[in-house]
Design a protein around this motif. Structure first.
Motif, PDB file in Angstrom:
ATOM      1  N   GLY A 266     -44.107  41.145  22.716  1.00  0.00           N
ATOM      2  CA  GLY A 266     -43.959  39.698  22.665  1.00  0.00           C
ATOM      3  C   GLY A 266     -42.545  39.289  23.028  1.00  0.00           C
ATOM      4  O   GLY A 266     -41.702  40.123  23.366  1.00  0.00           O
ATOM      5  N   PRO A 267     -42.280  37.997  22.938  1.00  0.00           N
ATOM      6  CA  PRO A 267     -40.998  37.441  23.364  1.00  0.00           C
ATOM      7  C   PRO A 267     -39.916  37.535  22.293  1.00  0.00           C
ATOM      8  O   PRO A 267     -39.356  36.533  21.862  1.00  0.00           O
TER       9      PRO A 267
ATOM     10  N   TYR B 122     -37.854  35.619  17.736  1.00  0.00           N
ATOM     11  CA  TYR B 122     -38.555  35.085  18.905  1.00  0.00           C
ATOM     12  C   TYR B 122     -37.602  34.194  19.686  1.00  0.00           C
ATOM     13  O   TYR B 122     -36.804  33.467  19.118  1.00  0.00           O
TER      14      TYR B 122
ATOM     15  N   LEU C  63     -38.567  29.386  22.370  1.00  0.00           N
ATOM     16  CA  LEU C  63     -39.678  28.729  21.683  1.00  0.00           C
ATOM     17  C   LEU C  63     -40.202  27.562  22.513  1.00  0.00           C
ATOM     18  O   LEU C  63     -39.439  26.727  22.980  1.00  0.00           O
TER      19      LEU C  63
ATOM     20  N   VAL D 214     -43.000  29.022  27.911  1.00  0.00           N
ATOM     21  CA  VAL D 214     -43.775  30.213  28.270  1.00  0.00           C
ATOM     22  C   VAL D 214     -43.120  31.007  29.396  1.00  0.00           C
ATOM     23  O   VAL D 214     -43.216  32.236  29.423  1.00  0.00           O
TER      24      VAL D 214
ATOM     25  N   GLN E 268     -40.441  33.029  27.723  1.00  0.00           N
ATOM     26  CA  GLN E 268     -41.075  34.048  26.892  1.00  0.00           C
ATOM     27  C   GLN E 268     -41.704  35.153  27.738  1.00  0.00           C
ATOM     28  O   GLN E 268     -41.626  36.330  27.388  1.00  0.00           O
ATOM     29  N   THR E 269     -42.293  34.790  28.858  1.00  0.00           N
ATOM     30  CA  THR E 269     -42.891  35.796  29.742  1.00  0.00           C
ATOM     31  C   THR E 269     -41.823  36.728  30.289  1.00  0.00           C
ATOM     32  O   THR E 269     -41.999  37.953  30.297  1.00  0.00           O
TER      33      THR E 269
ATOM     34  N   ARG F 192     -38.846  37.489  28.976  1.00  0.00           N
ATOM     35  CA  ARG F 192     -38.357  38.370  27.899  1.00  0.00           C
ATOM     36  C   ARG F 192     -39.395  39.438  27.581  1.00  0.00           C
ATOM     37  O   ARG F 192     -39.063  40.611  27.395  1.00  0.00           O
ATOM     38  N   THR F 193     -40.657  39.048  27.514  1.00  0.00           N
ATOM     39  CA  THR F 193     -41.724  40.001  27.185  1.00  0.00           C
ATOM     40  C   THR F 193     -41.819  41.086  28.246  1.00  0.00           C
ATOM     41  O   THR F 193     -41.930  42.275  27.922  1.00  0.00           O
TER      42      THR F 193
ATOM     43  N   GLU G 168     -45.142  31.370  17.000  1.00  0.00           N
ATOM     44  CA  GLU G 168     -44.056  31.260  17.982  1.00  0.00           C
ATOM     45  C   GLU G 168     -44.405  31.917  19.320  1.00  0.00           C
ATOM     46  O   GLU G 168     -43.809  31.605  20.344  1.00  0.00           O
ATOM     47  N   MET G 169     -45.354  32.841  19.285  1.00  0.00           N
ATOM     48  CA  MET G 169     -45.717  33.604  20.485  1.00  0.00           C
ATOM     49  C   MET G 169     -46.646  32.806  21.380  1.00  0.00           C
ATOM     50  O   MET G 169     -47.742  32.433  20.974  1.00  0.00           O
TER      51      MET G 169
ATOM     52  N   GLU H 285     -48.198  37.591  25.106  1.00  0.00           N
ATOM     53  CA  GLU H 285     -48.073  39.010  24.756  1.00  0.00           C
ATOM     54  C   GLU H 285     -48.536  39.794  25.977  1.00  0.00           C
ATOM     55  O   GLU H 285     -49.463  39.364  26.673  1.00  0.00           O
TER      56      GLU H 285
END
Length: 135
Positions: free
Chosen positions: A36-37, A45, A48, A51, A54-55, A57-58, A123-124, A127
């Protein structure tokens, strides 16, 4: 105990929160657990509500585990992407495409499946897991 099966660990990706490995290698196969991020250094996380951030970082967390297991993004056969919201698909896909262009010099992108589902933490937004095979 299987001498050909090893757990893959790296401080460059978040530590697993439960009883599973960051990755497992058996012979030429390397499975990276769903990431996850999270910032690997702080375990918090990041990005926030964003996306795309977050993508990115993931995917970097997945890449760190691949490299710790002796593989690269080029060795990935399949990514599975889990999103919480359909409206995040385009932003996720943009970040994913940028990552693939940077890390797959052959120009042959891995296969990918995208699934829309609930994730373990509010928060996610994303994944991702991966299956790689090395020579």
């Amino acid at each position: 105990m299987d001498p050909h099966k090893t757990a893959v660990r790296t401080p460059s990706a978040p530590a697993p929160a439960h009883s599973f490995s960051q990755g497992v290698r058996k012979g030429p196969f390397l499975q990276v657990a769903g990431q996850g991020p999270m910032d690997p250094a702080t375990g918090t996380y990041i990005a926030l509500g964003d996306v795309k951030g977050q993508t990115t970082r993931t995917l970097e967390n997945v890449r760190a585990i691949l490299e710790a297991g002796g593989a690269s993004v080029e060795d990935v056969l399949m990514f599975r992407v889990y999103l919480t919201r359909r409206e995040d698909f385009t932003a996720m896909n943009d970040a994913y495409s940028e990552f693939i262009v940077r890390h797959v010099p052959s120009g042959i992108p891995p296969a990918r499946t995208t699934v829309f589902t609930g994730l373990p933490h509010a928060e996610m937004l994303v994944e991702i897991d991966a299956l790689a095979v090395t020579d």
